[in-house]
Write a protein that holds these residues in place. Structure first.
Motif, PDB file in Angstrom:
ATOM      1  N   ILE B 126       0.853  -1.193   0.000  1.00 46.97           N
ATOM      2  CA  ILE B 126       0.000   0.000   0.000  1.00 46.97           C
ATOM      3  C   ILE B 126       0.888   1.241   0.000  1.00 46.97           C
ATOM      4  CG2 ILE B 126      -1.646   1.298   1.407  1.00 46.97           C
ATOM      5  CD1 ILE B 126      -2.568  -1.529   2.457  1.00 46.97           C
ATOM      6  N   THR B 127       0.561   2.202  -0.859  1.00 45.18           N
ATOM      7  CA  THR B 127       1.323   3.449  -0.860  1.00 45.18           C
ATOM      8  C   THR B 127       0.517   4.538  -0.165  1.00 45.18           C
ATOM      9  OG1 THR B 127       0.482   4.010  -3.038  1.00 45.18           O
ATOM     10  CG2 THR B 127       2.622   2.925  -2.948  1.00 45.18           C
ATOM     11  N   CYS B 128       1.225   5.587   0.224  1.00 43.53           N
ATOM     12  CA  CYS B 128       0.582   6.596   1.074  1.00 43.53           C
ATOM     13  C   CYS B 128       1.314   7.920   0.947  1.00 43.53           C
ATOM     14  CB  CYS B 128       0.628   6.095   2.514  1.00 43.53           C
ATOM     15  SG  CYS B 128      -0.051   7.204   3.729  1.00 43.53           S
ATOM     16  N   ASP B 129       0.631   8.988   1.270  1.00 45.43           N
ATOM     17  CA  ASP B 129       1.207  10.322   1.378  1.00 45.43           C
ATOM     18  C   ASP B 129       2.458  10.273   2.263  1.00 45.43           C
ATOM     19  OD1 ASP B 129       1.771  12.985   1.787  1.00 45.43           O
ATOM     20  OD2 ASP B 129      -0.248  13.517   2.463  1.00 45.43           O
ATOM     21  N   TYR B 130       3.593  10.706   1.712  1.00 45.79           N
ATOM     22  CA  TYR B 130       4.823  10.655   2.515  1.00 45.79           C
ATOM     23  C   TYR B 130       4.870  11.742   3.585  1.00 45.79           C
ATOM     24  CZ  TYR B 130       6.056  14.030  -1.126  1.00 45.79           C
ATOM     25  OH  TYR B 130       6.043  15.076  -1.993  1.00 45.79           O
ATOM     26  N   LEU B 131       3.898  12.654   3.563  1.00 41.74           N
ATOM     27  CA  LEU B 131       3.848  13.653   4.636  1.00 41.74           C
ATOM     28  C   LEU B 131       2.728  13.337   5.635  1.00 41.74           C
ATOM     29  CD1 LEU B 131       4.568  17.047   2.820  1.00 41.74           C
ATOM     30  CD2 LEU B 131       6.146  15.490   3.970  1.00 41.74           C
ATOM     31  N   ALA B 132       2.248  12.104   5.621  1.00 41.15           N
ATOM     32  CA  ALA B 132       1.168  11.736   6.546  1.00 41.15           C
ATOM     33  C   ALA B 132       1.573  12.068   7.975  1.00 41.15           C
ATOM     34  CB  ALA B 132       0.867  10.248   6.413  1.00 41.15           C
ATOM     35  N   GLY B 133       0.673  12.718   8.680  1.00 40.05           N
ATOM     36  CA  GLY B 133       0.932  13.051  10.085  1.00 40.05           C
ATOM     37  C   GLY B 133       1.632  14.380  10.291  1.00 40.05           C
ATOM     38  N   VAL B 134       2.293  14.914   9.250  1.00 41.41           N
ATOM     39  CA  VAL B 134       2.992  16.194   9.448  1.00 41.41           C
ATOM     40  C   VAL B 134       2.530  17.280   8.475  1.00 41.41           C
ATOM     41  CG1 VAL B 134       5.058  15.077  10.366  1.00 41.41           C
ATOM     42  CG2 VAL B 134       4.940  15.615   7.933  1.00 41.41           C
ATOM     43  N   ALA B 135       1.685  16.917   7.518  1.00 47.32           N
ATOM     44  CA  ALA B 135       1.278  17.903   6.504  1.00 47.32           C
ATOM     45  C   ALA B 135       0.237  18.861   7.069  1.00 47.32           C
ATOM     46  CB  ALA B 135       0.717  17.185   5.288  1.00 47.32           C
ATOM     47  N   ALA B 136       0.409  20.145   6.755  1.00 50.66           N
ATOM     48  CA  ALA B 136      -0.533  21.150   7.252  1.00 50.66           C
ATOM     49  C   ALA B 136      -1.896  21.006   6.577  1.00 50.66           C
ATOM     50  CB  ALA B 136       0.043  22.543   7.018  1.00 50.66           C
ATOM     51  N   ALA B 299       2.022  11.443  17.372  1.00 54.07           N
ATOM     52  CA  ALA B 299       3.074  12.399  17.025  1.00 54.07           C
ATOM     53  C   ALA B 299       4.281  12.169  17.927  1.00 54.07           C
ATOM     54  CB  ALA B 299       2.550  13.816  17.200  1.00 54.07           C
ATOM     55  N   PRO B 300       5.498  12.404  17.410  1.00 53.28           N
ATOM     56  CA  PRO B 300       6.674  12.265  18.277  1.00 53.28           C
ATOM     57  C   PRO B 300       6.701  13.363  19.339  1.00 53.28           C
ATOM     58  CG  PRO B 300       7.298  13.140  16.122  1.00 53.28           C
ATOM     59  CD  PRO B 300       5.837  12.816  16.045  1.00 53.28           C
ATOM     60  N   ALA B 301       7.642  13.233  20.263  1.00 50.16           N
ATOM     61  CA  ALA B 301       7.703  14.195  21.389  1.00 50.16           C
ATOM     62  C   ALA B 301       8.380  15.486  20.936  1.00 50.16           C
ATOM     63  CB  ALA B 301       8.471  13.558  22.546  1.00 50.16           C
ATOM     64  N   TYR B 302       7.622  16.308  20.226  1.00 50.39           N
ATOM     65  CA  TYR B 302       8.167  17.590  19.755  1.00 50.39           C
ATOM     66  C   TYR B 302       8.533  18.454  20.948  1.00 50.39           C
ATOM     67  CZ  TYR B 302       6.098  16.407  15.208  1.00 50.39           C
ATOM     68  OH  TYR B 302       5.770  15.798  14.023  1.00 50.39           O
ATOM     69  N   ARG B 303       9.597  19.239  20.758  1.00 53.27           N
ATOM     70  CA  ARG B 303       9.999  20.142  21.835  1.00 53.27           C
ATOM     71  C   ARG B 303       9.449  21.531  21.540  1.00 53.27           C
ATOM     72  NH1 ARG B 303      15.760  17.944  23.404  1.00 53.27           N
ATOM     73  NH2 ARG B 303      15.641  19.733  24.800  1.00 53.27           N
ATOM     74  N   PRO B 304       9.365  22.353  22.580  1.00 54.06           N
ATOM     75  CA  PRO B 304       8.808  23.687  22.372  1.00 54.06           C
ATOM     76  C   PRO B 304       9.624  24.449  21.318  1.00 54.06           C
ATOM     77  CG  PRO B 304       9.158  23.259  24.713  1.00 54.06           C
ATOM     78  CD  PRO B 304       9.770  22.122  23.972  1.00 54.06           C
ATOM     79  N   ALA B 305       8.924  25.245  20.528  1.00 54.14           N
ATOM     80  CA  ALA B 305       9.571  25.976  19.442  1.00 54.14           C
ATOM     81  C   ALA B 305      10.752  26.799  19.943  1.00 54.14           C
ATOM     82  CB  ALA B 305       8.555  26.866  18.732  1.00 54.14           C
ATOM     83  N   ALA B 306      10.618  27.365  21.140  1.00 58.18           N
ATOM     84  CA  ALA B 306      11.684  28.208  21.683  1.00 58.18           C
ATOM     85  C   ALA B 306      13.006  27.451  21.780  1.00 58.18           C
ATOM     86  CB  ALA B 306      11.277  28.729  23.059  1.00 58.18           C
ATOM     87  N   GLU B 307      12.916  26.130  21.998  1.00 55.67           N
ATOM     88  CA  GLU B 307      14.135  25.331  22.150  1.00 55.67           C
ATOM     89  C   GLU B 307      14.734  24.898  20.820  1.00 55.67           C
ATOM     90  OE1 GLU B 307      13.857  21.910  24.717  1.00 55.67           O
ATOM     91  OE2 GLU B 307      12.541  23.010  26.098  1.00 55.67           O
ATOM     92  N   VAL B 308      13.896  24.772  19.808  1.00 51.65           N
ATOM     93  CA  VAL B 308      14.392  24.155  18.581  1.00 51.65           C
ATOM     94  C   VAL B 308      14.424  25.084  17.366  1.00 51.65           C
ATOM     95  CG1 VAL B 308      13.777  21.804  19.232  1.00 51.65           C
ATOM     96  CG2 VAL B 308      12.095  23.226  18.051  1.00 51.65           C
TER      97      VAL B 308
END
Lengths: 167, 563
Positions: B126-136, B299-308
């Protein structure tokens, strides 16, 4: 008589497949093509001990159902091993129409296909003549886990996961 | 990412054991060529020109670090040090030796990889959108549904001997990044205004001979009926797909021969019948099934924008190569402070989609360090690090660059899509890698590529269309004419949300003409376009085939005039 796979065992086959117009001996169990069944229904029932019907794999089993529902045996065909149409016929017969008689697979059937046939609801399988029957019997247990609900009633991986998750 | 539980592992292990036995029986002469062929295809093993080819399924294009590390080992140990990413987001090995394939599969199984149904007349990866989960622009993350369907179709007893191969493609976003409608079935995951999730099903797409785009058969199949609807389509195909002619065996031919209304009615009728039966009750997904599957794709454990977050504009001014990479290979992410990074598998001089052992090993480390351990393969034969912190971008670029994985050409003219062609494939009529290389060389300068902008050139070495030529903005199809390699050009195809099949330009071009021809088409576009914002495809759609055709065959007209 030859041996076939039936209900996960090797047994002597007590049915005779008559694919042409050959005469029927009184008291025997026979399998005849759909056409002959339609044409000679009463005569066949009068002479044979039991009459099974052989269906081409292009037939719509739902449309045929009134004609075959009371048969003790339905035989489906695999003209070449890559042709899986009878698999769908089998599933519809078992799961939608509730056929409870013997469902027999005939034709170009390899050892490597018997596991899938059993899953689709075939309880009798006649592998191609050159196949090793003992090996076929072993192949019926080739997989211990299955994902899909099918006509063999095996507990699926999903059912196992459901029962492992507290409700 | 989906992780196998003991049941999944057991199933793959039993499959490997089954294949080991089949291989042994074949080598002992107890399985005929034809029989073994059908069985090995169902494990991804294909006979190519010089050696078997093993296609490894990458379910909906998701890979993790441990798998990449294993691939590095596999390509060194069992192949010639490289592998090839395909337009179905899979990986192909070109030189495995048959007697060792069972061991190879056993090694792959250690990291939940396999070749089950990677080839053959069955349901494929099965193929899928490679931005699944992160696309706006995403409505619903399609991955849990891909995995549910993957399990449903894996060794499905009723659908393992279909008339022909059968492909599903998923998208849950506004933009179709997976060319879904070129699949036998496209599933678009939608959320209704009331929050209910469901699927728009398109059926009957397919490339190869007689390319077609799928048609809608149901606008909204409820979430719990995913497998029921899939079963209805598969059963309709298994019963009615043609088996008398391999070139007419795809489900698109059933659609074509029956007409849309009858085709749709047959699928809907089967759907209603399964739904009303015990089969439907068994196949209906329960809330806990869906929950359990969604829990694999959090979703993975994203860090606050201020840090990254980081601003690289100063570094970009100092280093033009870094700037070019930022511009072409880095895209916005829906989470502030994070970016999506494309890893280009289209380096100069390399066959499109190839990846070496060193690159696999490097990517295993990079993936672990910079993108939460996950990597995705794309429909365009590139890779994606979906969750990169902005502050890591410069370091990541340096590492990718060292591995020749930072060519800044995503979406540009040298980002060619291409099958292995005559160099490897026994089906091919013509080479594709050599032509790709020539086109690459013509437009290698970045200035030229930026000037040309977004364009998709796709190339297949034969009618089967693995290089998706029919949906390229410029499509190139290799054909054999009296033992010579010729190339048929199509224009205006698209695989996206505005999917369209390309139009044939006219006579095929000889091997010596094709790169020139492509160059003429691109020069024509630069001349015809309204401004820099009008892409090749937009321009083509505005001016039509004729003016491009005149330029492509300009020399023919000159010859005719002189005669």
């Amino acid at each position: 008589m030859s041996r076939i796979l039936k209900n996960r065992r090797l047994v002597e086959d007590d049915w005779r497949l008559i694919e042409d117009g050959a005469p029927v001996c009184a008291g025997e169990k026979i399998i005849v093509p759909l056409r002959r069944w339609r044409e000679e229904r009463s005569a066949l029932l009068a002479s044979a001990a039991a009459v099974g019907v052989l269906l081409p794999n292009t037939e719509d089993v739902e449309a045929l159902w009134p004609e075959i529902a009371d048969r003790p045996l339905i035989a489906l065909q695999f003209p070449v091993f890559g042709d899986g149409r009878a698999l769908s016929q089998a599933v519809v017969l078992r799961r939608r129409l509730g056929f409870g008689g013997e469902l027999r697979a005939l034709g170009d059937i390899l050892r490597d296909q018997v596991f899938g046939l059993q899953r689709c609801g075939f309880d009798a399988i006649v592998p191609r003549a050159d196949q090793d029957l003992e090996d076929c019997l072993r192949a019926l247990a080739e997989f211990s886990v299955v994902y899909q609900p099918a006509a063999d009633g095996l507990e699926t991986v999903w059912q196992k996961r459901r029962s492992a998750t507290p409700a | 990412m989906y992780r196998y539980d003991p049941y999944d592992r057991q199933l793959v292990a039993e499959r490997v054991a089954q294949f080991r036995d089949q291989t042994r029986r074949y080598l002992e002469g107890r399985l005929t060529e034809d029989e073994f062929r059908a069985l090995r295809l169902r494990n991804g093993l294909y006979q190519q020109r010089f050696a078997p080819m093993l296609r490894i399924s990458v379910p909906y294009g998701l890979l993790e670090s441990a798998q990449l590390r294993k691939m590095a080992h596999i390509v060194r140990e069992y192949d010639k040090g490289y592998a090839h990413f395909t337009t179905r987001q899979n990986i192909q090995l070109n030189w495995p030796e048959l007697p060792r394939v069972p061991d190879l599969l056993a090694e792959l199984a250690e990291v939940q990889l396999h070749g089950i149904q990677a080839c053959g007349n069955d349901t494929r990866n099965i193929t899928c959108d490679y931005l699944a989960g992160v696309a706006a622009d995403e409505w619903v993350d399609p991955r849990p549904y891909c995995e549910l369907l993957r399990q449903f179709t894996a060794l499905h007893p009723e659908f393992l001997w279909l008339p022909r191969k059968f492909k599903f493609g998923f998208s849950g976003a506004r933009v179709d990044r997976a060319a879904t409608r070129t699949n036998d079935v496209a599933v678009h995951v939608l959320a209704r205004d009331d929050g209910a999730i469901g699927f728009r099903f398109f059926v009957g797409g397919g490339l190869g001979r007689q390319p077609m785009l799928g048609r809608v058969t149901n606008e909204f199949v409820p979430e719990e009926d995913l497998l029921i609807y899939a079963a209805a389509i598969l059963r309709t195909f298994n019963r009615f797909g043609r088996r008398d002619n391999i070139h007419k065996a795809r489900i698109k031919i059933v659609l074509k021969e029956w007409g849309y209304e009858r085709f749709r009615a047959a699928i809907e009728d089967e759907y209603a019948k399964i739904r009303a039966s015990g089969e439907g009750a068994d196949l209906k997904l329960r809330p806990e099934d869906l929950e359990r599957m969604r829990a694999h794709f959090t979703a993975p454990a994203y860090r606050p924008a201020a840090e990254v977050a980081a601003d690289w504009s100063a570094a970009a001014r100092r280093e033009p190569r870094f700037a070019a990479w930022l511009k072409r290979n880095v895209r916005d992410h829906k989470v502030p402070g994070y970016r999506v990074v494309f890893v280009s598998l289209k380096a100069p001089g390399e066959p499109p989609g190839d990846c070496s052992a060193e690159q696999f090993a490097g990517l295993a480390e990079i993936t672990a360090r910079y993108s939460f351990g996950e990597l995705r393969s794309t429909y365009d034969q590139n890779l994606v690090l979906a969750d990169v912190a902005e502050r890591d971008l410069y370091e990541l670029w340096r590492e990718l660059d060292r591995l020749a994985l930072a060519t800044p050409n995503i979406g540009l003219v040298t980002d060619l899509v291409c099958c292995p062609g005559l160099d490897f494939c026994s089906l091919a009529n013509a080479g594709s890698i050599g032509v790709a290389r020539e086109i690459f060389e013509r437009f290698d300068s970045l200035e030229a590529q930026y000037e040309i902008g977004e364009i998709r050139i796709t190339m297949s070495g034969c009618m089967n269309g693995c290089g998706h030529h029919s949906v390229g903005h410029i499509g190139i199809l290799g054909v054999d004419k009296h033992g010579e390699e010729w190339y048929q050009v199509t224009l205006g195809g698209s695989a996206g949300h505005d999917a369209a099949l390309g139009e044939r330009t006219g006579r095929a071009l000889a091997r010596g003409e094709i790169a020139d021809g492509v160059e003429r088409l691109i020069r024509a576009y630069l001349e015809f376009r309204l401004d820099e914002d009008e892409t090749f495809l937009e321009c083509y759609r505005r001016v039509g085939l004729e003016p491009f055709k005149q330029r492509l065959y300009a020399a023919d007209a000159a010859v005719a005039a002189a005669a």
